[in-house]
Design a protein around this motif. Structure first.
Motif, mmCIF file in Angstrom:
data_model
loop_
_atom_site.group_PDB
_atom_site.id
_atom_site.type_symbol
_atom_site.label_atom_id
_atom_site.label_comp_id
_atom_site.label_asym_id
_atom_site.label_seq_id
_atom_site.Cartn_x
_atom_site.Cartn_y
_atom_site.Cartn_z
ATOM 1 N N ASN A 9 17.733 -18.363 0.106
ATOM 2 C CA ASN A 9 18.679 -19.015 -0.773
ATOM 3 C C ASN A 9 17.614 -20.051 -1.268
ATOM 4 N N ALA A 10 18.247 -20.703 -2.261
ATOM 5 C CA ALA A 10 17.503 -21.492 -3.430
ATOM 6 C C ALA A 10 18.296 -22.434 -3.554
ATOM 7 N N TYR A 11 18.222 -23.693 -2.934
ATOM 8 C CA TYR A 11 18.592 -24.695 -3.282
ATOM 9 C C TYR A 11 18.372 -26.007 -4.235
ATOM 10 N N ILE A 12 19.364 -26.186 -5.473
ATOM 11 C CA ILE A 12 19.512 -27.479 -6.288
ATOM 12 C C ILE A 12 19.765 -28.521 -6.594
ATOM 13 N N VAL A 13 19.619 -29.099 -6.100
ATOM 14 C CA VAL A 13 19.907 -30.727 -5.416
ATOM 15 C C VAL A 13 20.181 -31.522 -6.816
ATOM 16 N N GLY A 14 20.825 -32.202 -6.593
ATOM 17 C CA GLY A 14 21.456 -33.516 -8.171
ATOM 18 C C GLY A 14 21.168 -32.676 -9.444
ATOM 19 N N GLY A 15 21.267 -33.732 -10.095
ATOM 20 C CA GLY A 15 20.740 -33.108 -11.370
ATOM 21 C C GLY A 15 20.982 -34.453 -12.419
ATOM 22 N N THR A 24 25.965 -32.314 -6.637
ATOM 23 C CA THR A 24 25.902 -30.986 -6.008
ATOM 24 C C THR A 24 25.035 -30.630 -5.594
ATOM 25 N N ILE A 25 24.696 -29.732 -4.406
ATOM 26 C CA ILE A 25 23.658 -28.949 -3.732
ATOM 27 C C ILE A 25 23.878 -27.436 -3.915
ATOM 28 N N VAL A 26 23.607 -26.659 -5.344
ATOM 29 C CA VAL A 26 23.968 -25.875 -5.515
ATOM 30 C C VAL A 26 23.404 -25.231 -4.792
ATOM 31 N N ALA A 27 23.032 -23.397 -3.925
ATOM 32 C CA ALA A 27 23.181 -22.367 -3.036
ATOM 33 C C ALA A 27 22.869 -21.189 -4.117
ATOM 34 N N TRP A 28 21.728 -20.801 -4.511
ATOM 35 C CA TRP A 28 21.893 -19.839 -5.326
ATOM 36 C C TRP A 28 20.504 -19.322 -4.503
ATOM 37 N N SER A 29 21.256 -17.131 -5.119
ATOM 38 C CA SER A 29 20.318 -16.350 -4.401
ATOM 39 C C SER A 29 20.264 -14.851 -5.180
ATOM 40 N N PRO A 30 19.567 -14.327 -5.736
ATOM 41 C CA PRO A 30 19.732 -13.180 -6.928
ATOM 42 C C PRO A 30 20.569 -12.120 -6.511
ATOM 43 N N THR A 31 21.009 -11.874 -5.408
ATOM 44 C CA THR A 31 22.503 -10.988 -5.161
ATOM 45 C C THR A 31 23.878 -12.274 -4.833
ATOM 46 N N ARG A 32 23.397 -13.150 -5.210
ATOM 47 C CA ARG A 32 25.192 -13.973 -5.084
ATOM 48 C C ARG A 32 25.028 -14.802 -6.427
ATOM 49 N N PRO A 33 26.425 -15.242 -6.698
ATOM 50 C CA PRO A 33 26.437 -16.183 -7.823
ATOM 51 C C PRO A 33 26.046 -17.125 -7.534
ATOM 52 N N ALA A 34 25.673 -19.016 -8.220
ATOM 53 C CA ALA A 34 25.125 -19.738 -7.619
ATOM 54 C C ALA A 34 26.699 -20.341 -7.299
#
Length: 186
Positions: A9-15, A24-34
């Motif tokens: 996963n890639a994790y996107i923190v804040g914003g 928020t902390i958002v998880a994303w991967s090429p095989t799953r939606p954010a």
């Protein structure tokens, strides 16, 4: 916002959503939606974020009031919990983070509030981060991925941010593309 990519996963923190700091902390991967996987105690912009020892380390960042935080927080993907684990020597925002042998390092940064908004879009095509800073000539763009290279700016910094982001992307099997000016804008 900042991100880290431990296995899978890639994790996107804040914003920032144009009116408020995101918690928020958002998880994303090429095989799953954010998806939102956790919330910070308070919203943050520009935190330093890295993956170390299977956890996401979040250091500093700009707070909703515009000041800089000195907190070091840790997000554990296996439990979904965010915990304060320490403090930086001083309030810091716009820093980079990297890990080596399971130890997180915070590099550079500044104590001031941001002057230029950064826009973030996450969708099925990937993550897009843009701002309206000075245009970088095409022949210089690829150089910005090298450590200590900087674009045409008077802003502080060491020139490590994009090099670290590129290394994180490559480690996660992702690609970092640079464009200037923002595509579709002159």
């Amino acid at each position: 916002q900042a991100g880290a990519a431990p296995v899978g996963n890639a994790y996107i923190v804040g914003g920032y959503d144009g009116s408020a700091c995101l918690d928020t902390i958002v998880a994303w991967s090429p095989t799953r939606p954010a998806r939102v996987v956790a919330h910070l105690p308070t919203g943050l912009r520009y935190p330093a974020v890295t993956a170390a020892a299977g956890r996401i380390v979040i250091a500093g960042g700009t707070t909703p009031g515009g000041g800089a935080s000195s907190l070091v927080q840790e997000f554990d993907p296996s439990t979904g919990r965010v915990t304060v684990v320490g403090r930086l020597p001083g309030p810091t925002t716009h820093a980079a983070a990297a890990s080596l042998d399971g130890v997180a390092y915070v590099l550079g940064g500044r104590a001031g509030a941001p002057d230029t908004p950064v826009h973030v879009r996450l969708d099925a095509d990937g993550l897009e981060v843009s701002n309206h800073g000075p245009t970088v000539p095409a022949d210089r763009l690829a150089l910005l991925l090298r450590p200590f290279e900087r674009g045409p700016t008077q802003a502080g910094g060491s020139g490590l941010g994009l090099a670290i982001a590129d290394a994180v992307c490559r480690g996660a099997g992702l690609r970092l593309d640079l464009a200037s000016p923002v595509p579709g804008e002159a």
